[in-house]
Motif scaffolding. Structure first.
Motif, PDB file in Angstrom:
ATOM      1  N   PRO A  52       0.976 -12.124   3.246  1.00 41.94           N
ATOM      2  CA  PRO A  52       0.892 -11.444   1.948  1.00 41.94           C
ATOM      3  C   PRO A  52       2.066 -10.516   1.664  1.00 41.94           C
ATOM      4  O   PRO A  52       2.850 -10.165   2.550  1.00 41.94           O
ATOM      5  CB  PRO A  52      -0.398 -10.641   2.075  1.00 41.94           C
ATOM      6  N   LEU A  53       2.129 -10.113   0.404  1.00 44.95           N
ATOM      7  CA  LEU A  53       3.108  -9.124  -0.032  1.00 44.95           C
ATOM      8  C   LEU A  53       2.675  -7.743   0.440  1.00 44.95           C
ATOM      9  O   LEU A  53       1.490  -7.403   0.382  1.00 44.95           O
ATOM     10  CB  LEU A  53       3.202  -9.114  -1.556  1.00 44.95           C
ATOM     11  N   ASP A  54       3.642  -6.962   0.884  1.00 50.73           N
ATOM     12  CA  ASP A  54       3.385  -5.570   1.233  1.00 50.73           C
ATOM     13  C   ASP A  54       3.910  -4.751   0.058  1.00 50.73           C
ATOM     14  O   ASP A  54       5.107  -4.489  -0.048  1.00 50.73           O
ATOM     15  CB  ASP A  54       4.100  -5.202   2.528  1.00 50.73           C
ATOM     16  N   ASN A  55       3.015  -4.371  -0.835  1.00 52.06           N
ATOM     17  CA  ASN A  55       3.438  -3.668  -2.051  1.00 52.06           C
ATOM     18  C   ASN A  55       3.208  -2.163  -1.956  1.00 52.06           C
ATOM     19  O   ASN A  55       2.800  -1.511  -2.895  1.00 52.06           O
ATOM     20  CB  ASN A  55       2.770  -4.254  -3.298  1.00 52.06           C
ATOM     21  N   GLY A  56       3.524  -1.612  -0.790  1.00 54.34           N
ATOM     22  CA  GLY A  56       3.488  -0.161  -0.619  1.00 54.34           C
ATOM     23  C   GLY A  56       2.317   0.308   0.210  1.00 54.34           C
ATOM     24  O   GLY A  56       1.312  -0.386   0.344  1.00 54.34           O
ATOM     25  N   ASP A  57       2.467   1.504   0.775  1.00 57.27           N
ATOM     26  CA  ASP A  57       1.423   2.067   1.629  1.00 57.27           C
ATOM     27  C   ASP A  57       0.086   2.191   0.921  1.00 57.27           C
ATOM     28  O   ASP A  57      -0.965   1.988   1.511  1.00 57.27           O
ATOM     29  CB  ASP A  57       1.852   3.442   2.161  1.00 57.27           C
ATOM     30  N   ASP A  58       0.129   2.501  -0.360  1.00 52.65           N
ATOM     31  CA  ASP A  58      -1.116   2.637  -1.104  1.00 52.65           C
ATOM     32  C   ASP A  58      -1.446   1.372  -1.894  1.00 52.65           C
ATOM     33  O   ASP A  58      -2.433   1.318  -2.606  1.00 52.65           O
ATOM     34  CB  ASP A  58      -1.051   3.834  -2.055  1.00 52.65           C
ATOM     35  N   GLY A  59      -0.581   0.338  -1.767  1.00 53.17           N
ATOM     36  CA  GLY A  59      -0.799  -0.908  -2.499  1.00 53.17           C
ATOM     37  C   GLY A  59      -0.578  -0.768  -3.986  1.00 53.17           C
ATOM     38  O   GLY A  59      -1.003  -1.606  -4.762  1.00 53.17           O
ATOM     39  N   GLY A  60       0.118   0.294  -4.375  1.00 53.35           N
ATOM     40  CA  GLY A  60       0.246   0.589  -5.794  1.00 53.35           C
ATOM     41  C   GLY A  60       1.456   0.016  -6.498  1.00 53.35           C
ATOM     42  O   GLY A  60       1.504   0.032  -7.722  1.00 53.35           O
ATOM     43  N   ALA A  61       2.442  -0.499  -5.762  1.00 54.57           N
ATOM     44  CA  ALA A  61       3.620  -1.069  -6.428  1.00 54.57           C
ATOM     45  C   ALA A  61       3.200  -2.336  -7.168  1.00 54.57           C
ATOM     46  O   ALA A  61       2.564  -3.223  -6.610  1.00 54.57           O
ATOM     47  CB  ALA A  61       4.718  -1.360  -5.417  1.00 54.57           C
ATOM     48  N   ARG A  62       3.534  -2.406  -8.423  1.00 52.71           N
ATOM     49  CA  ARG A  62       3.122  -3.514  -9.299  1.00 52.71           C
ATOM     50  C   ARG A  62       3.677  -4.848  -8.809  1.00 52.71           C
ATOM     51  O   ARG A  62       4.833  -4.957  -8.440  1.00 52.71           O
ATOM     52  CB  ARG A  62       3.612  -3.233 -10.717  1.00 52.71           C
ATOM     53  N   VAL A  63       2.810  -5.851  -8.819  1.00 53.03           N
ATOM     54  CA  VAL A  63       3.187  -7.213  -8.453  1.00 53.03           C
ATOM     55  C   VAL A  63       2.854  -8.108  -9.638  1.00 53.03           C
ATOM     56  O   VAL A  63       1.721  -8.104 -10.123  1.00 53.03           O
ATOM     57  CB  VAL A  63       2.420  -7.692  -7.200  1.00 53.03           C
ATOM     58  N   ASP A  64       3.832  -8.869 -10.102  1.00 55.58           N
ATOM     59  CA  ASP A  64       3.619  -9.820 -11.190  1.00 55.58           C
ATOM     60  C   ASP A  64       2.535 -10.811 -10.780  1.00 55.58           C
ATOM     61  O   ASP A  64       2.580 -11.375  -9.684  1.00 55.58           O
ATOM     62  CB  ASP A  64       4.932 -10.548 -11.499  1.00 55.58           C
TER      63      ASP A  64
END
Length: 193
Positions: free
Chosen positions: A141-153
């Motif tokens: 999976p994508l690691d979209n930040g420690d809090d999972g908050g970075a937006r993913v298209d």
């Protein structure tokens, strides 16, 4: 909300989730990580759907589908890693010689997102792989930040998000050199033994 997750054996339902609007289009059909690149690029238009129809008749099925009643609302691709392009990947590491399975694509139909379909698909894929004797299930999976908050298209979120796999009990196993939609991918594992 509960969803019924079953092996992807009904081609029409698989087509609803991952097929093109136009039967002549050469869209992914979730084949880009299932086949060697040369073979995948040779399949054009209707040949791609015909290939997936064959996969739906095979054992094991090419993945699992989530249903809301009789309506297919989600898809997860899951198969032995040895049967996928990940077996030859230079960006996703091999950690050992176990005959691991891979879970690499999650798709939820518009209008059904945000209702827990992804969680049901991951759980269903785990059960599917376990029933077929997989000792370990991997995801990338994508690691979209420690809090999972970075937006993913949403179109690039097919690999899933790290936090969803953590919630399902998967643990971080390794970094990869794969990047998707500007986000690094990590190798997550769940021991099924």
């Amino acid at each position: 909300m509960e969803f019924d997750v079953r092996p992807a054996e009904v081609f029409e339902d698989v087509r609803t989730l991952i097929g093109p609007r136009s039967p002549t289009a050469s869209v992914c059909w979730c084949l880009s990580h299932r086949l060697p690149a040369k073979v995948e690029k040779q399949l054009r238009g209707p040949e791609r759907g015909a290939y997936v129809a064959e996969l739906c008749r095979a054992d094991p099925a090419p993945g699992v589908l989530a249903y809301d009643g009789h309506e297919p609302v989600g898809w997860a691709a899951v198969a032995p890693r040895a049967d996928t392009a990940y077996a030859r990947s230079r960006t996703i590491p091999h950690l050992d010689d176990l005959p691991v399975w891979s879970l690499w694509c999650l798709r939820v139909r518009p209008g059904h997102r945000g209702r827990g379909v992804t969680h049901a698909l991951i759980s269903g894929a785990v059960a599917f792989a376990r029933k077929r004797g997989a000792p370990v299930l991997e995801a990338y999976p994508l690691d979209n930040g420690d809090d999972g908050g970075a937006r993913v298209d949403v179109t690039m979120a097919y690999a899933g998000l790290r936090r969803n796999f953590e919630r399902a009990g998967f643990v971080y196993a390794a970094d990869t050199t794969s990047v998707l939609a500007g986000h690094p991918r990590v190798l997550m594992r769940l021991d099924l033994r």
